[in-house]
Design an enzyme around this catalytic site. Structure first.
Site, mmCIF file in Angstrom:
data_model
loop_
_atom_site.group_PDB
_atom_site.id
_atom_site.type_symbol
_atom_site.label_atom_id
_atom_site.label_comp_id
_atom_site.label_asym_id
_atom_site.label_seq_id
_atom_site.Cartn_x
_atom_site.Cartn_y
_atom_site.Cartn_z
ATOM 1 N N SER A 1 -1.128 -46.630 4.482
ATOM 2 C CA SER A 1 -2.063 -46.906 3.374
ATOM 3 C C SER A 1 -3.455 -47.335 3.819
ATOM 4 O O SER A 1 -4.369 -47.365 2.993
ATOM 5 C CB SER A 1 -1.488 -47.980 2.452
ATOM 6 O OG SER A 1 -0.570 -47.403 1.580
ATOM 7 N N LYS B 1 -6.157 -45.033 2.980
ATOM 8 C CA LYS B 1 -6.707 -44.949 1.615
ATOM 9 C C LYS B 1 -8.161 -45.434 1.555
ATOM 10 O O LYS B 1 -8.961 -44.948 0.762
ATOM 11 C CB LYS B 1 -5.840 -45.780 0.652
ATOM 12 C CG LYS B 1 -4.460 -45.159 0.457
ATOM 13 C CD LYS B 1 -3.490 -46.071 -0.270
ATOM 14 C CE LYS B 1 -2.180 -45.312 -0.492
ATOM 15 N NZ LYS B 1 -1.032 -46.155 -0.785
ATOM 16 N N TYR C 1 -1.925 -35.330 2.365
ATOM 17 C CA TYR C 1 -1.745 -36.789 2.216
ATOM 18 C C TYR C 1 -0.835 -37.352 3.315
ATOM 19 O O TYR C 1 -1.127 -38.407 3.893
ATOM 20 C CB TYR C 1 -1.169 -37.085 0.826
ATOM 21 C CG TYR C 1 -0.821 -38.542 0.602
ATOM 22 C CD1 TYR C 1 -1.806 -39.481 0.298
ATOM 23 C CD2 TYR C 1 0.500 -38.987 0.700
ATOM 24 C CE1 TYR C 1 -1.490 -40.816 0.107
ATOM 25 C CE2 TYR C 1 0.828 -40.322 0.509
ATOM 26 C CZ TYR C 1 -0.171 -41.235 0.218
ATOM 27 O OH TYR C 1 0.156 -42.561 0.038
ATOM 28 N N VAL D 1 2.310 -49.509 5.425
ATOM 29 C CA VAL D 1 3.731 -49.790 5.658
ATOM 30 C C VAL D 1 4.187 -49.573 7.105
ATOM 31 O O VAL D 1 5.325 -49.865 7.444
ATOM 32 C CB VAL D 1 4.675 -49.005 4.717
ATOM 33 C CG1 VAL D 1 4.624 -49.537 3.308
ATOM 34 C CG2 VAL D 1 4.407 -47.513 4.778
ATOM 35 N N TYR E 1 -1.938 -54.610 -1.853
ATOM 36 C CA TYR E 1 -1.046 -54.248 -2.965
ATOM 37 C C TYR E 1 -0.980 -55.397 -3.975
ATOM 38 O O TYR E 1 -1.986 -56.056 -4.230
ATOM 39 C CB TYR E 1 0.373 -53.901 -2.467
ATOM 40 C CG TYR E 1 0.440 -53.064 -1.218
ATOM 41 C CD1 TYR E 1 -0.182 -51.828 -1.159
ATOM 42 C CD2 TYR E 1 1.147 -53.501 -0.111
ATOM 43 C CE1 TYR E 1 -0.089 -51.050 -0.026
ATOM 44 C CE2 TYR E 1 1.249 -52.717 1.028
ATOM 45 C CZ TYR E 1 0.621 -51.500 1.072
ATOM 46 O OH TYR E 1 0.711 -50.743 2.197
HETATM 47 N N1 LIG Z 1 1.933 -48.640 1.441
HETATM 48 C C1 LIG Z 1 1.813 -47.635 2.256
HETATM 49 O O1 LIG Z 1 1.419 -47.763 3.412
HETATM 50 C C2 LIG Z 1 2.295 -46.351 1.689
HETATM 51 C C3 LIG Z 1 1.876 -45.145 2.479
HETATM 52 C C4 LIG Z 1 2.945 -44.126 2.563
HETATM 53 N N2 LIG Z 1 2.488 -42.992 3.292
HETATM 54 C C5 LIG Z 1 3.422 -43.745 1.181
HETATM 55 O O2 LIG Z 1 2.799 -42.995 0.510
HETATM 56 O O3 LIG Z 1 4.433 -44.197 0.722
#
Ligand SMILES: NC(=O)CC[C@H](N)C(=O)O
Length: 298
Positions: free
Chosen positions: A54, A57, A182, A252, A234
């Site tokens: 994430s 992002k 993605y 994650v 988050y």
């Molecule tokens: N929170 C994350 O790092 C989520 C990223 C992960 N690639 C997903 O889409 O679930």
């Protein structure tokens, strides 16, 4: 510093919903700090490679804003925290219009990724990787094919979010093509030092970590850092703002990037996660650092 937080790793769990991520060692904790000098301060497993997940992002948001400007990007994604887990579909249905609430949750990031300019996924990914190479000053950065494939094969929740948004006109085109991009964006691999330099660049309003030119326009750097504060951790972003107060974004894989105004970039790796998906030792490490060196922006 690491010694003080190492014990927290046993209260966390490595992400396993992306099968390839479950191979990480839950005991690992690493940190690098970059303040613009030639060398980073680093400790622990700072040399290990991990995927951005994430954290990507933040970077796709900056690139999409550079590609299209605010009006286009924010016609597809909002600016409000959700209070929900990062992969939740709930607010897409309960909010009218059903555009995702912000670019730091999966739905929002998928909408943002669909905006990256390029005639093919190869070209889009090449542009994004080049951007990450510049921000980190590391021309060797690439993506981990095994992690990308592992996520692509299991990303049915992200597919669901995407189909939902396609039905509601937020995104268009082939969903598996979007998922291919993605999952590769999430699988871009860095170590703590790369991440610390990316954090430094953001802290310096988009300046190159070692040369004196701008990679991200000032206003876009300000904007993405604001999202890091309000939505970067988050549904733990509120507590994190109180306890740490540093613009940050987690993934994650256990990575966290921090951007301290005034020119300090922090890169952390600790794959044992708490129940919200944040590095459990990494959060603690940032809390200690912030208290000791008065790094909170508030
Ligand atoms: N929170 C994350 O790092 C989520 C990223 C992960 N690639 C997903 O889409 O679930």
């Amino acid at each position: 510093m690491i010694k003080k937080v190492k014990g927290y790793t046993k209260n966390g769990k490595v992400a396993d919903y992306i099968p390839a991520l479950s191979k990480a060692d839950p005991n690992d904790v690493g940190i690098a700090i970059f303040d613009g000098n030639k060398t980073c301060f680093s400790e622990g497993e700072h040399h290990k490679l991990f995927t951005l997940q994430s954290i990507s992002k933040v970077l796709t948001l900056a690139l999409a804003l550079m590609d299209h400007g605010e009006d286009v990007v924010f016609s597809k994604v909002g600016m409000e925290p959700t209070g929900d887990p990062f992969n939740s579909i709930a607010k897409l249905e309960s909010h009218i219009p059903s555009k995702p609430l912000n670019p730091m949750i999966n739905a929002g990031a998928l909408a943002v990724s669909s905006l990256i300019k390029g005639s093919s996924n190869e070209e889009k990914l090449e542009r994004l990787i080049q951007f990450v190479r510049e921000l980190s000053g590391n021309s060797l950065i690439t993506y981990n094919q095994e992690v990308a494939k592992s996520e692509f094969e299991t990303a049915d929740l992200n597919r669901s979010l995407s189909y939902f948004m396609k039905q509601h006109g937020v995104i268009s085109g082939d969903i598996d093509v979007l998922l291919d991009f993605y999952t590769k964006q999430c699988a871009i691999e860095v170590n703590c030092e790369d991440l610390a330099k990316i954090g430094y660049s953001l802290a310096q309003q988009g300046e190159h970590p070692q040369k004196s030119y701008s990679i991200i326009p000032f206003e876009i750097a300000r904007l993405v850092k604001t999202f890091m504060v309000t939505c970067g951790m988050y549904n733990a972003s509120g507590e994190f703002a109180i306890r740490v107060g540093i613009p940050a974004k987690s993934g994650v894989s256990g990575g966290i990037v921090g951007a301290v105004p005034g020119g300090i970039g922090i890169g952390i790796y600790g794959p044992a996660l708490d129940e919200k998906g944040n590095s459990i030792a990494g959060m603690k490490l940032l809390e200690l650092l912030s208290a000791k060196h008065h790094l909170s922006i508030f």
